[in-house]
Design an enzyme around this catalytic site. Structure first.
Site, PDB file in Angstrom:
ATOM      1  N   ASP A  86      41.298  35.062  37.852  1.00  0.00           N
ATOM      2  CA  ASP A  86      40.675  34.940  39.187  1.00  0.00           C
ATOM      3  C   ASP A  86      40.408  33.467  39.538  1.00  0.00           C
ATOM      4  O   ASP A  86      40.414  32.611  38.668  1.00  0.00           O
ATOM      5  CB  ASP A  86      39.352  35.732  39.155  1.00  0.00           C
ATOM      6  CG  ASP A  86      38.967  36.239  40.534  1.00  0.00           C
ATOM      7  OD1 ASP A  86      39.559  35.780  41.527  1.00  0.00           O
ATOM      8  OD2 ASP A  86      38.062  37.092  40.614  1.00  0.00           O
ATOM      9  N   LYS A 161      48.462  40.638  36.582  1.00  0.00           N
ATOM     10  CA  LYS A 161      47.248  41.382  36.217  1.00  0.00           C
ATOM     11  C   LYS A 161      46.608  41.805  37.531  1.00  0.00           C
ATOM     12  O   LYS A 161      46.137  40.968  38.297  1.00  0.00           O
ATOM     13  CB  LYS A 161      46.304  40.476  35.414  1.00  0.00           C
ATOM     14  CG  LYS A 161      44.912  41.067  35.192  1.00  0.00           C
ATOM     15  CD  LYS A 161      44.062  40.172  34.287  1.00  0.00           C
ATOM     16  CE  LYS A 161      42.621  40.670  34.205  1.00  0.00           C
ATOM     17  NZ  LYS A 161      41.770  39.836  33.341  1.00  0.00           N
ATOM     18  N   ASP A 163      43.717  43.659  39.290  1.00  0.00           N
ATOM     19  CA  ASP A 163      42.364  44.155  39.052  1.00  0.00           C
ATOM     20  C   ASP A 163      41.989  45.231  40.085  1.00  0.00           C
ATOM     21  O   ASP A 163      42.762  45.505  41.012  1.00  0.00           O
ATOM     22  CB  ASP A 163      41.392  42.960  39.108  1.00  0.00           C
ATOM     23  CG  ASP A 163      40.209  43.143  38.186  1.00  0.00           C
ATOM     24  OD1 ASP A 163      39.901  44.296  37.845  1.00  0.00           O
ATOM     25  OD2 ASP A 163      39.588  42.132  37.812  1.00  0.00           O
ATOM     26  N   ASP A 224      34.642  44.668  30.394  1.00  0.00           N
ATOM     27  CA  ASP A 224      35.076  43.304  30.041  1.00  0.00           C
ATOM     28  C   ASP A 224      34.551  42.874  28.673  1.00  0.00           C
ATOM     29  O   ASP A 224      33.380  43.088  28.353  1.00  0.00           O
ATOM     30  CB  ASP A 224      34.524  42.303  31.061  1.00  0.00           C
ATOM     31  CG  ASP A 224      35.251  42.391  32.385  1.00  0.00           C
ATOM     32  OD1 ASP A 224      36.108  43.275  32.540  1.00  0.00           O
ATOM     33  OD2 ASP A 224      34.938  41.571  33.257  1.00  0.00           O
TER      34      ASP A 224
HETATM   35  C1  GLA Z   1      37.219  41.650  36.154  1.00  0.00           C
HETATM   36  C2  GLA Z   1      38.226  41.726  35.012  1.00  0.00           C
HETATM   37  C3  GLA Z   1      38.158  40.453  34.182  1.00  0.00           C
HETATM   38  C4  GLA Z   1      38.440  39.251  35.062  1.00  0.00           C
HETATM   39  C5  GLA Z   1      37.456  39.222  36.228  1.00  0.00           C
HETATM   40  C6  GLA Z   1      37.796  38.141  37.237  1.00  0.00           C
HETATM   41  O1  GLA Z   1      35.911  41.660  35.708  1.00  0.00           O
HETATM   42  O2  GLA Z   1      37.981  42.830  34.221  1.00  0.00           O
HETATM   43  O3  GLA Z   1      39.080  40.501  33.130  1.00  0.00           O
HETATM   44  O4  GLA Z   1      39.752  39.295  35.516  1.00  0.00           O
HETATM   45  O5  GLA Z   1      37.450  40.474  36.919  1.00  0.00           O
HETATM   46  O6  GLA Z   1      36.951  38.152  38.329  1.00  0.00           O
END
Ligand code: GLA
Length: 522
Positions: A86, A161, A163, A224
């Site tokens: 991000d 990736k 999200d 996470d």
């Molecule tokens: C989520 C994902 C993390 C990361 C953050 C970025 O929490 O699970 O791995 O990519 O967003 O904001």
């Protein structure tokens, strides 16, 4: 050594009950779990390049890390993808509604970094979100899915990736596959990492695991990872509780993702770092480091570059391992096991080699003596196994089911990991099979399940029964028994208060039997 039943075949036999091959996103990518480096866990959303130019999310950070991967032995060990997470964008799309990278932090744009990464013989990944915003609040893909995917392909990105923040998770079942189709239509081979189940599991929704493994190359299942041993044990615990659901959906091209490796950061001791590496390899997890490769202590680097353990993670059969002894039953010792190559066909049976991790979760500060016969781990082939520890490299030579393996496992998260390589009848070791052959074999060993605990496979809850509050299955059996006993005691109390005596009960039973007899005779 004699034995009547091949116990080490049990997991394989359970796979053999079903015969359909696993179907995954048919892009031919990541036939073994992807390996690489991802910015998020270690560098987060640090956008302050003025005060912290070395660590902010910027072109400089990714190019530096790519160079370290290429030059410090990581590339040779298999680490390949450099992934931007991000906070790489500006807050606005351009006039053509395309995403743009932050002009200050990424002055040459993403394609420039991709070119550099490719010039090092590595691959490039990027982050986006399927909702209206990324988790931090940058522009998301909703309504712009095709434009974004085409943009990434144009920038020559190799991995996405995607999200799941800022979107109704019920729409994931429709929209993750839709983005997957856009990816396929670009004509560029792009690994597709989904967060599809992670959010649904969190919300205790039903999860379409079949759809997920058919449409994604890997997927985050759970919360996470953070920089602590507690975070690692929490994730591993969740994988153990849900293993019957998770193991059958993983395989070449389709992987469960317990999140990044945090080895080399602040939170893990040396023994705990070994446990993350060992257990991630047993779980056939993607090995995505999130650490500072510029300042990695050599002892942590050694763990990350352990070829024997990487080989287990990258085993071509791609069968995810399982917990075979829980810490609760093992008094703080957990055992995990994963079938790996080489294998041996004997008639209709296939015997596998195994990688095993013995994990000490006890904190009574001395190495725990854990002497077990090989048979304890289910390693019972009559010809035996060549046993070697993968951290210490201690070689035990040929061992049979009745031979004892005298392990000392360090406390507070220590592990011993060993590989037991199946010995064949003539005493030599089976050669590694060629990949194609291994894939076919895997289909036989590891077909999808149709139901788990009586629930239909396609749609069953993101979490196994009892997982909600992280109560292990044994604990729930215990609590069920406790409930039954309590109910009986309460009933007896009520009957007593109501003046009911045991002699009345005997009389009642006699009367009921007499009536029943009469009814039967009539
Ligand atoms: C989520 C994902 C993390 C990361 C953050 C970025 O929490 O699970 O791995 O990519 O967003 O904001």
């Amino acid at each position: 050594m004699s034995h009547s039943f091949p116990y080490s075949l049990l997991p394989l036999l359970s796979f053999l009950v079903f015969h359909k091959p696993v179907i995954s996103l048919n892009n031919g990518l990541v036939l073994t779990p992807p390996m690489g480096w991802l910015a998020w866990e270690r560098f987060r959303c640090n956008i302050d390049c003025e005060n912290d130019p070395e660590n902010c999310i910027s072109e400089r950070l990714f190019m530096t890390m790519a160079k370290r991967i290429a030059e410090d032995g990581f590339k040779e060990a298999g680490y390949e993808y450099i992934i931007i997470d991000d906070c790489w964008m500006t807050t606005k799309r351009d006039k053509d509604r395309r995403l743009q990278s932050d002009p200050e932090r990424f002055p040459h744009g993403i394609k420039y970094i991709a070119d550099y990464v490719h010039s090092l013989g590595l691959k490039m990944g990027i982050y986006q979100d399927i909702g209206t915003k990324t988790c931090i609040g940058y522009p998301g893909s909703e309504g712009f899915e095709k434009i974004d995917v085409d943009t990434f392909a144009e920038w020559e990105v190799d991995y996405l990736k995607l999200d799941g923040c800022f979107k109704d998770s019920a729409l994931f079942d429709r929209d993750y596959p839709m983005v997957g189709k856009h990816l396929n239509n670009t004509g560029r081979k792009i690994v597709y990492s989904c967060s599809w189940p992670a959010y649904q599991v969190e919300k205790k929704m039903m999860v379409n695991w079949t759809g997920i493994r058919e449409n994604c190359n890997l997927w985050r299942n759970y919360g996470d990872i953070q920089d602590s041993y507690e975070s690692i044990t929490d994730i591993i615990q969740w994988y153990a509780i849900n293993q019957d659901m998770l193991i059958p959906i993983a395989g070449p091209g389709a992987w469960n993702d317990p999140d990044m490796l945090i080895i080399g950061n602040y939170g893990l001791s040396l023994v705990q770092a070994k446990s993350q590496m060992a257990l991630w390899a047993i779980m056939a997890a993607p090995l995505m480091m999130s650490n500072d490769l510029r300042n990695l202590r050599p002892e942590f680097k050694e763990i990350l570059l352990n070829r024997d353990i990487i080989e287990v993670d990258q085993d071509a059969m791609g069968i995810q391992g399982r917990q075979i002894l829980s810490a609760m039953r093992g008094f703080g010792i957990e055992v995990w096991r994963r079938p790996v190559l080489p294998v041996k066909d004997v008639g209709n049976e296939t015997w596998a080699s195994f990688a095993v991790v013995v994990w000490n979760r006890r904190v009574d500060g001395t190495p725990f003596y854990f002497p077990q016969r090989l048979g304890f781990y289910g390693l019972t082939h009559a010809n035996g196994y060549y046993v070697k520890e993968l951290f210490t490299k201690k070689d035990y030579g040929l061992m049979k089911a009745d031979d004892e393996l005298p392990l000392y496992v360090e406390p507070s998260g220590g592990v011993v990991m060993f590989k037991a390589t199946l010995a064949v009848a003539d005493g030599s070791v089976d050669a590694l099979r060629k990949r194609k052959e291994a894939e076919l074999l895997r289909e036989r060993l590891h077909p999808p399940v149709k139901s788990i605990r009586g629930r239909k496979y396609d749609k069953f809850p993101g979490m196994a029964p009892g997982a909600d509050d992280l109560v292990s299955e044994e604990a729930s059996v215990f609590f069920t028994l406790l409930k039954v006993v309590s109910v009986i005691l309460v009933l007896l109390g009520v009957l007593r208060v109501a003046g009911f005596r045991p002699s009345n009960f005997v009389r009642l039973v006699r009367r009921v039997t007499a009536v029943a007899r009469r009814v039967v005779i009539v």
